[in-house]
Design a protein around this motif. Structure first.
Motif, PDB file in Angstrom:
ATOM      1  N   PRO A  38      -3.203   0.786  -6.247  1.00 30.47           N
ATOM      2  CA  PRO A  38      -3.007  -0.635  -5.936  1.00 30.47           C
ATOM      3  C   PRO A  38      -2.176  -1.374  -6.992  1.00 30.47           C
ATOM      4  CG  PRO A  38      -5.255  -0.009  -5.459  1.00 30.47           C
ATOM      5  CD  PRO A  38      -4.619   1.158  -6.184  1.00 30.47           C
ATOM      6  N   SER A  41       1.432  -1.195  -5.703  1.00 30.61           N
ATOM      7  CA  SER A  41       1.668  -1.511  -4.299  1.00 30.61           C
ATOM      8  C   SER A  41       1.374  -2.983  -4.036  1.00 30.61           C
ATOM      9  CB  SER A  41       0.742  -0.647  -3.431  1.00 30.61           C
ATOM     10  OG  SER A  41       0.790  -1.054  -2.087  1.00 30.61           O
ATOM     11  N   GLU A  43       0.819  -3.964  -0.794  1.00 32.64           N
ATOM     12  CA  GLU A  43      -0.052  -3.969   0.383  1.00 32.64           C
ATOM     13  C   GLU A  43      -1.430  -3.376   0.094  1.00 32.64           C
ATOM     14  OE1 GLU A  43       0.220  -2.005   4.747  1.00 32.64           O
ATOM     15  OE2 GLU A  43       1.908  -3.275   4.170  1.00 32.64           O
ATOM     16  N   LEU A  44      -1.473  -2.285  -0.645  1.00 36.40           N
ATOM     17  CA  LEU A  44      -2.744  -1.640  -0.959  1.00 36.40           C
ATOM     18  C   LEU A  44      -3.481  -2.471  -2.007  1.00 36.40           C
ATOM     19  CD1 LEU A  44      -4.623   0.838  -0.575  1.00 36.40           C
ATOM     20  CD2 LEU A  44      -3.353   1.934  -2.449  1.00 36.40           C
ATOM     21  N   GLN A  45      -4.664  -2.940  -1.653  1.00 36.95           N
ATOM     22  CA  GLN A  45      -5.429  -3.815  -2.545  1.00 36.95           C
ATOM     23  C   GLN A  45      -6.448  -3.053  -3.383  1.00 36.95           C
ATOM     24  OE1 GLN A  45      -4.547  -7.279  -2.564  1.00 36.95           O
ATOM     25  NE2 GLN A  45      -2.904  -6.193  -1.512  1.00 36.95           N
ATOM     26  N   ASN A  65      -6.200  -2.721   2.581  1.00 35.81           N
ATOM     27  CA  ASN A  65      -4.835  -3.235   2.612  1.00 35.81           C
ATOM     28  C   ASN A  65      -4.820  -4.686   3.060  1.00 35.81           C
ATOM     29  OD1 ASN A  65      -2.975  -0.697   2.324  1.00 35.81           O
ATOM     30  ND2 ASN A  65      -4.644  -0.097   3.674  1.00 35.81           N
ATOM     31  N   SER A  66      -3.725  -5.347   2.708  1.00 36.49           N
ATOM     32  CA  SER A  66      -3.512  -6.717   3.146  1.00 36.49           C
ATOM     33  C   SER A  66      -2.035  -6.890   3.472  1.00 36.49           C
ATOM     34  CB  SER A  66      -3.932  -7.690   2.043  1.00 36.49           C
ATOM     35  OG  SER A  66      -3.732  -9.022   2.470  1.00 36.49           O
ATOM     36  N   HIS A  67      -1.773  -7.551   4.607  1.00 34.38           N
ATOM     37  CA  HIS A  67      -0.405  -7.783   5.064  1.00 34.38           C
ATOM     38  C   HIS A  67      -0.373  -9.168   5.720  1.00 34.38           C
ATOM     39  CE1 HIS A  67       3.097  -7.509   7.718  1.00 34.38           C
ATOM     40  NE2 HIS A  67       3.531  -6.543   6.925  1.00 34.38           N
ATOM     41  N   GLU A  72      -6.146  -8.220   6.829  1.00 37.01           N
ATOM     42  CA  GLU A  72      -6.743  -7.288   5.870  1.00 37.01           C
ATOM     43  C   GLU A  72      -7.555  -6.244   6.628  1.00 37.01           C
ATOM     44  OE1 GLU A  72     -10.001  -7.635   2.390  1.00 37.01           O
ATOM     45  OE2 GLU A  72      -8.157  -8.780   2.024  1.00 37.01           O
ATOM     46  N   SER A  74      -9.504  -2.018   6.159  1.00 35.14           N
ATOM     47  CA  SER A  74      -9.842  -0.849   5.349  1.00 35.14           C
ATOM     48  C   SER A  74      -9.795   0.391   6.232  1.00 35.14           C
ATOM     49  CB  SER A  74     -11.247  -0.979   4.748  1.00 35.14           C
ATOM     50  OG  SER A  74     -11.280  -2.031   3.809  1.00 35.14           O
TER      51      SER A  74
END
Length: 171
Positions: A38, A41, A43-45, A65-67, A72, A74
């Protein structure tokens, strides 16, 4: 990335690469440390191993992830290839019908490491499938935009891996 007119069912792919002035052993330590990914990245939280085994075929990790457009979510990913200092790959959600498959390939070259990151969409349904269901006439554009996002993000990720691997004291 050039327009291909690919549909989701085509299993579109993207691959990026970079040469790193560090031994494959060092690069391997970074690409298999999913919990630190993360940091490299947008996007990868978060990512956490579900077992203590770490990188090995059959091991699993959860990624969140969050976009901006997708929200969000998982997913659980399963390591499907793990050849130390050569290949690390995982399938998202279902190893037999993944929503995506991701792979890092390392090759010793010119005193360092040639690193490639590759992704293939599908064949399993993903969050992108929902957008396609809502706008089927725009499927090719939706796929193209997402693949271009992957390419941009992956380019940044391999650059961050390069920087980390080449940093002082980490060779």
């Amino acid at each position: 990335m050039e327009w291909t007119g690919a549909k989701y069912a085509d299993g579109p792919t993207v691959e990026v690469e970079t040469w790193i002035d560090a031994a494959p052993r060092r690069v391997w330590e970074i690409v298999t440390d999913v919990e630190s990914m993360p940091q490299m990245s947008t996007e990868l939280q978060s990512a956490n191993w579900l077992d203590a085994a770490g990188p090995a075929v059959g091991s699993a990790f959860v990624g969140t992830n969050s976009h901006p457009a997708l929200g969000e979510w998982s997913t659980t990913s399963y390591v499907v290839e793990c050849d130390p200092e050569q290949v690390f790959a995982w399938a998202v959600q279902d190893p037999d019908n993944p929503t995506a498959t991701w792979r890092f390939t390392l090759q010793a070259r010119d005193g360092g490491t040639q690193l490639r990151q590759w992704v293939r969409m599908g064949p399993g349904r993903s969050g992108l499938s929902q957008a396609i269901d809502q706008m089927p006439d725009k499927e090719e554009k939706i796929v193209f935009v997402r693949m271009r996002e992957f390419e941009t993000a992956m380019t940044a990720t391999v650059a961050a891996i390069k920087q980390r691997a080449e940093s002082a004291g980490h060779r």
